[in-house]
Design a protein around this motif. Sequence first.
Motif, short mmCIF file in Angstrom:
data_model
loop_
_atom_site.label_atom_id
_atom_site.label_comp_id
_atom_site.label_asym_id
_atom_site.label_seq_id
_atom_site.Cartn_x
_atom_site.Cartn_y
_atom_site.Cartn_z
N GLU A 81 19.23 6.14 -0.72
CA GLU A 81 18.58 6.93 0.33
C GLU A 81 18.29 6.03 1.53
OE1 GLU A 81 15.13 10.04 0.20
OE2 GLU A 81 14.23 8.04 0.34
N PRO A 82 18.80 6.39 2.71
CA PRO A 82 18.46 5.61 3.90
C PRO A 82 16.95 5.68 4.15
CG PRO A 82 20.26 7.13 4.36
CD PRO A 82 19.70 7.50 3.01
N HIS A 83 16.34 4.52 4.41
CA HIS A 83 14.90 4.49 4.66
C HIS A 83 14.55 3.27 5.50
CE1 HIS A 83 15.49 2.03 1.04
NE2 HIS A 83 14.42 1.35 1.44
N SER A 84 13.37 3.33 6.13
CA SER A 84 12.85 2.21 6.89
C SER A 84 11.33 2.19 6.74
CB SER A 84 13.25 2.32 8.37
OG SER A 84 12.70 3.48 8.95
N VAL A 85 10.73 1.09 7.18
CA VAL A 85 9.28 0.93 7.05
C VAL A 85 8.74 0.38 8.36
CG1 VAL A 85 7.44 -0.32 5.83
CG2 VAL A 85 9.45 0.49 4.57
N GLU A 86 7.59 0.92 8.79
CA GLU A 86 6.87 0.42 9.96
C GLU A 86 5.44 0.11 9.55
OE1 GLU A 86 5.63 1.69 14.49
OE2 GLU A 86 6.15 3.24 13.05
N ALA A 87 4.96 -1.07 9.93
CA ALA A 87 3.59 -1.46 9.60
C ALA A 87 2.62 -0.90 10.64
CB ALA A 87 3.47 -2.98 9.55
N LEU A 88 1.65 -0.13 10.16
CA LEU A 88 0.59 0.40 11.02
C LEU A 88 -0.58 -0.58 11.13
CD1 LEU A 88 0.59 4.07 9.72
CD2 LEU A 88 1.78 3.13 11.72
N ALA A 89 -0.59 -1.56 10.22
CA ALA A 89 -1.59 -2.63 10.19
C ALA A 89 -0.92 -3.83 9.52
CB ALA A 89 -2.82 -2.20 9.38
N ASP A 90 -1.51 -4.99 9.61
CA ASP A 90 -1.00 -6.13 8.85
C ASP A 90 -0.94 -5.70 7.39
OD1 ASP A 90 -1.12 -7.46 11.27
OD2 ASP A 90 -2.69 -8.85 10.67
N SER A 91 0.19 -5.92 6.72
CA SER A 91 0.41 -5.34 5.40
C SER A 91 1.18 -6.28 4.48
CB SER A 91 1.18 -4.03 5.50
OG SER A 91 0.51 -3.08 6.32
N ILE A 92 0.89 -6.16 3.19
CA ILE A 92 1.64 -6.83 2.13
C ILE A 92 2.09 -5.73 1.16
CG2 ILE A 92 1.57 -8.43 0.18
CD1 ILE A 92 1.41 -9.91 2.79
N CYS A 93 3.39 -5.73 0.83
CA CYS A 93 3.93 -4.72 -0.09
C CYS A 93 4.77 -5.41 -1.17
CB CYS A 93 4.84 -3.75 0.66
SG CYS A 93 4.03 -2.86 2.01
N PHE A 94 4.84 -4.77 -2.31
CA PHE A 94 5.73 -5.20 -3.39
C PHE A 94 6.85 -4.18 -3.49
CE2 PHE A 94 2.51 -7.52 -6.39
CZ PHE A 94 2.37 -8.53 -5.46
N LEU A 95 8.06 -4.66 -3.73
CA LEU A 95 9.18 -3.83 -4.13
C LEU A 95 9.50 -4.22 -5.55
CD1 LEU A 95 11.61 -4.03 -1.08
CD2 LEU A 95 10.30 -2.05 -1.83
N ILE A 96 9.42 -3.27 -6.46
CA ILE A 96 9.70 -3.53 -7.88
C ILE A 96 11.02 -2.86 -8.20
CG2 ILE A 96 8.86 -3.24 -10.23
CD1 ILE A 96 6.00 -2.96 -8.91
N GLN A 97 12.01 -3.67 -8.55
CA GLN A 97 13.35 -3.15 -8.82
C GLN A 97 13.70 -3.35 -10.28
OE1 GLN A 97 15.75 -5.33 -5.94
NE2 GLN A 97 15.47 -3.68 -4.46
N VAL A 98 14.12 -2.25 -10.93
CA VAL A 98 14.51 -2.30 -12.34
C VAL A 98 15.80 -1.53 -12.55
CG1 VAL A 98 12.21 -2.64 -13.25
CG2 VAL A 98 13.04 -0.34 -12.89
#
Length: 98
Positions: A81-98
Amino acid sequence: MIIHDIIAALQNATSPVIKILVKGEASKVIVLGFKKGMVLKEHKTGVSTRLVVIDGQINYFSTNGIVTMNKFDDLDIPVNEPHSVEALADSICFLIQV
């Protein structure tokens, strides 16, 4: 100290900072660091992935619309699925791939 390294790197970064936290034979955990306003350009993933916001706030854009995610929110990213991300604030994210 991967997350500390990402936070330090963000001080001078002009794009999201991405580092692998854990990599196994069939799984991977990736940490994404954003300063407010940074964008992870549209892309696709070829494996099952869960996005988890550890701190901050982001907008997740896909063909299904926009999802605003806050600290501790999570969602499944469909394969291809095409997707993108924009930070609305300083952010930390995890991507968990299995």
